[in-house]
Write a protein that holds these residues in place. Sequence first.
Motif, PDB file in Angstrom:
ATOM      1  N   PHE A 215       6.607   2.177  -2.607  1.00 38.42           N
ATOM      2  CA  PHE A 215       6.309   0.798  -2.217  1.00 38.42           C
ATOM      3  C   PHE A 215       7.595   0.018  -1.963  1.00 38.42           C
ATOM      4  CE2 PHE A 215       5.577  -3.589  -3.877  1.00 38.42           C
ATOM      5  CZ  PHE A 215       4.588  -4.021  -3.010  1.00 38.42           C
ATOM      6  N   GLU A 216       8.546   0.110  -2.863  1.00 38.58           N
ATOM      7  CA  GLU A 216       9.786  -0.640  -2.730  1.00 38.58           C
ATOM      8  C   GLU A 216      10.685  -0.074  -1.641  1.00 38.58           C
ATOM      9  OE1 GLU A 216      11.414  -0.677  -6.668  1.00 38.58           O
ATOM     10  OE2 GLU A 216      10.067  -2.301  -7.343  1.00 38.58           O
ATOM     11  N   HIS A 217      10.606   1.236  -1.396  1.00 40.18           N
ATOM     12  CA  HIS A 217      11.412   1.809  -0.319  1.00 40.18           C
ATOM     13  C   HIS A 217      11.036   1.189   1.022  1.00 40.18           C
ATOM     14  CE1 HIS A 217      14.018   5.046   1.293  1.00 40.18           C
ATOM     15  NE2 HIS A 217      13.254   4.895   2.365  1.00 40.18           N
ATOM     16  N   GLU A 218       9.779   0.813   1.160  1.00 42.11           N
ATOM     17  CA  GLU A 218       9.319   0.192   2.401  1.00 42.11           C
ATOM     18  C   GLU A 218       9.452  -1.330   2.380  1.00 42.11           C
ATOM     19  OE1 GLU A 218       5.733   1.776   4.227  1.00 42.11           O
ATOM     20  OE2 GLU A 218       5.771   3.456   2.817  1.00 42.11           O
ATOM     21  N   GLY A 219      10.224  -1.829   1.440  1.00 41.43           N
ATOM     22  CA  GLY A 219      10.489  -3.258   1.408  1.00 41.43           C
ATOM     23  C   GLY A 219       9.437  -4.082   0.699  1.00 41.43           C
ATOM     24  N   SER A 220       8.585  -3.446  -0.097  1.00 40.11           N
ATOM     25  CA  SER A 220       7.534  -4.155  -0.857  1.00 40.11           C
ATOM     26  C   SER A 220       6.661  -5.012   0.047  1.00 40.11           C
ATOM     27  CB  SER A 220       8.166  -5.022  -1.969  1.00 40.11           C
ATOM     28  OG  SER A 220       8.958  -4.242  -2.835  1.00 40.11           O
ATOM     29  N   GLN A 221       6.384  -4.502   1.252  1.00 40.79           N
ATOM     30  CA  GLN A 221       5.594  -5.251   2.224  1.00 40.79           C
ATOM     31  C   GLN A 221       4.092  -5.040   2.073  1.00 40.79           C
ATOM     32  OE1 GLN A 221       7.006  -7.506   4.544  1.00 40.79           O
ATOM     33  NE2 GLN A 221       8.639  -7.103   3.052  1.00 40.79           N
ATOM     34  N   GLY A 222       3.688  -4.086   1.230  1.00 41.76           N
ATOM     35  CA  GLY A 222       2.262  -3.881   0.992  1.00 41.76           C
ATOM     36  C   GLY A 222       1.704  -2.601   1.556  1.00 41.76           C
ATOM     37  N   SER A 223       2.539  -1.777   2.173  1.00 44.35           N
ATOM     38  CA  SER A 223       2.030  -0.536   2.751  1.00 44.35           C
ATOM     39  C   SER A 223       2.715   0.671   2.130  1.00 44.35           C
ATOM     40  CB  SER A 223       2.251  -0.514   4.265  1.00 44.35           C
ATOM     41  OG  SER A 223       3.626  -0.385   4.571  1.00 44.35           O
ATOM     42  N   TRP A 224       2.074   1.789   2.317  1.00 41.54           N
ATOM     43  CA  TRP A 224       2.663   3.086   2.005  1.00 41.54           C
ATOM     44  C   TRP A 224       2.610   3.909   3.287  1.00 41.54           C
ATOM     45  CZ3 TRP A 224       0.246   0.076  -1.451  1.00 41.54           C
ATOM     46  CH2 TRP A 224       0.809  -0.082  -2.717  1.00 41.54           C
ATOM     47  N   SER A 225       3.779   4.310   3.766  1.00 40.27           N
ATOM     48  CA  SER A 225       3.936   5.042   5.019  1.00 40.27           C
ATOM     49  C   SER A 225       3.475   4.239   6.236  1.00 40.27           C
ATOM     50  CB  SER A 225       3.183   6.391   4.976  1.00 40.27           C
ATOM     51  OG  SER A 225       3.531   7.218   6.056  1.00 40.27           O
ATOM     52  N   GLU A 226       3.357   2.938   6.087  1.00 38.99           N
ATOM     53  CA  GLU A 226       2.895   2.061   7.177  1.00 38.99           C
ATOM     54  C   GLU A 226       1.580   2.577   7.765  1.00 38.99           C
ATOM     55  OE1 GLU A 226       6.158   0.511   9.872  1.00 38.99           O
ATOM     56  OE2 GLU A 226       7.211   2.199   8.954  1.00 38.99           O
ATOM     57  N   ASP A 227       0.744   3.158   6.929  1.00 40.44           N
ATOM     58  CA  ASP A 227      -0.474   3.839   7.357  1.00 40.44           C
ATOM     59  C   ASP A 227      -1.647   3.266   6.576  1.00 40.44           C
ATOM     60  OD1 ASP A 227      -2.609   5.790   7.535  1.00 40.44           O
ATOM     61  OD2 ASP A 227      -1.143   7.242   8.250  1.00 40.44           O
ATOM     62  N   ALA A 228      -2.646   2.791   7.285  1.00 42.77           N
ATOM     63  CA  ALA A 228      -3.779   2.160   6.611  1.00 42.77           C
ATOM     64  C   ALA A 228      -4.594   3.160   5.800  1.00 42.77           C
ATOM     65  CB  ALA A 228      -4.675   1.453   7.629  1.00 42.77           C
ATOM     66  N   TRP A 229      -4.632   4.420   6.207  1.00 38.80           N
ATOM     67  CA  TRP A 229      -5.343   5.440   5.430  1.00 38.80           C
ATOM     68  C   TRP A 229      -4.625   5.693   4.114  1.00 38.80           C
ATOM     69  CZ3 TRP A 229      -9.323   8.006   3.867  1.00 38.80           C
ATOM     70  CH2 TRP A 229      -9.211   9.290   3.333  1.00 38.80           C
ATOM     71  N   VAL A 230      -3.335   5.941   4.167  1.00 37.67           N
ATOM     72  CA  VAL A 230      -2.558   6.182   2.953  1.00 37.67           C
ATOM     73  C   VAL A 230      -2.563   4.939   2.072  1.00 37.67           C
ATOM     74  CG1 VAL A 230      -0.260   6.729   2.073  1.00 37.67           C
ATOM     75  CG2 VAL A 230      -1.122   7.905   4.110  1.00 37.67           C
ATOM     76  N   THR A 231      -2.330   3.785   2.677  1.00 34.86           N
ATOM     77  CA  THR A 231      -2.333   2.535   1.915  1.00 34.86           C
ATOM     78  C   THR A 231      -3.700   2.290   1.283  1.00 34.86           C
ATOM     79  OG1 THR A 231      -0.632   1.611   3.363  1.00 34.86           O
ATOM     80  CG2 THR A 231      -1.926   0.048   2.063  1.00 34.86           C
TER      81      THR A 231
END
Length: 555
Positions: A215-231
């Motif tokens: 989560f924090e690697h992506e800037g704590s923006q609310g996504s994981w892998s910028e993927d709605a399925w994974v998120t």
Amino acid sequence: MTSVHTGTVQELKTAVEEGAGALFEAQRPDGVFDYGSTVLRSTLATAGAVAALHFADPGGAADLITAGVARLRSTRNDDGGWAMVPGLASEPGPTAVAAAALHIADPEGSAEDVSAGRRWMDGYGGLEAIPHPEVVLWCRQFYGFAGWLAPEKMRRFPLELALLPGLYRRLFDLRLPMASALGLAQTRHRPLTRLQRGLARWAEPRALLVIRQAFEHEGSQGSWSEDAWVTGLVCAGLARAGLGQDMVEAAVGWFRRTMHPDGSWSSTPLDGAWTMYAVRGLIEAGRGDDPRLTASRNLFVRLQQHRPFLAFGCPPGFWGWSGEHGWPAVLETGEIVSVLAKLPGREQADAVRIGANWLTDRQDSRGSWGLCVRDTKVANSGPCPMTTAQAVDALLDAGVRADDKRIRRALKWLASAQLPDGGYESVWYREHTMGTAAVLETFARCGVADEEPARRARAWLLQARNADGSWGDGHGAAGTVEETGWAVSSLIAAEGVSDAVEQGTRWLLDARTPGGGWTPEPVHEYVRRVSRYANPGFTQGMALRALGRRLAVGR
């Protein structure tokens, strides 16, 4: 003049010129070759978002849920099922998940759609007929969410493995954040023994840490892998566990920001993957010095990540398939290293060196490469012959000698991984044509084209050819530009011009569209043998790679 089967040199030049022009039309000012508007809308992404929002914020996100439900209902096929990419043939994974998500979020209003989906699944043979254990696992989770499967019947995620980080990574690889979140939810909803409950309490902070690191690697923006399925999987798990509330709230906000006007969500943007194949094709077509590629070169240098990806235990120096915060991948890192090494200039020299060092660090103890975690055997991650071939090619392009120990170990593993019929598997491309073509080209580059594994791979490619000169999946499917382009490129590298090369080239020339490009087909595996998608950048790039090579050897 070239062969009468291929056409004239001028015909090849015209095809390359028009194909390059069609590719450049997709290039953004920042260097990305962007095909996102046509290929990213995903049934799994939308279903995952709808289910997650139902568990995380059913009142505050009611408008998003309503829109997502309407989108799912509108994209159901006439046969009752859903496809990963709406409009394609129904597939079991998307059908099972979409039907369950509709039942979770809108059981009364979507009852007819749910029944249709379940009938389609019954006709398919049920969840157990799905030829991939990982997909069965995710589908069973959704069936459990929907109340169609008792909690004790759901496969348990052994959360206690988080106490052994190295083993945990090797067993779950890319799935670590999702498996951790769903495992945390099971501690609240699935019957556990006293020992399992005790271990789960001990492991809970470790599992949460893995999720938070990604989560924090992506800037704590609310996504994981910028993927709605994974998120969606992560958010649903955390919400059901009552943990990580800040991450759940961030995910709900991300879903709100990223929903499309039609109520759909997208899978991961493929900025890196689209662009690397497009640029590679342009280089092979003699356009490497085109000034427009300077933006793409600078993009690649900018997207290289200089922070470790802690959740997967990966050092810095990698590229992912998406943007500047993407998850690490050997395939993308290898291809981008090769592309940068082939482009003119010295500005990218450090990026090539660092990327090659990262690949060296990620090589398995057996000599192969997988997705990103060393020595994993997780399905859909590794080890993979095609990914291994790409990593070897990247090291060669970075200046590593063919007699280097890293290369020798990889070649030894590739020889051992060959299928009995001479073909090769590929995790990320359907069936065996592209995996076999990739490995054959690597054998040729390493100077072992006359050795038995390479001869058998070449023989497999030749016997897999269709009667019209094209290649499909190698098992009877109609030809595609992607598979034909890779087969032709590989055979040119291994043996130069042959009748098979000439006929494949002719097929590619005839397959052009009026605009100068080629039609993409869903040959890329989202999940091996279960869900596929098309990558237009790869399609255009692979056609140009083949035609550019054929033009070069004909001079």
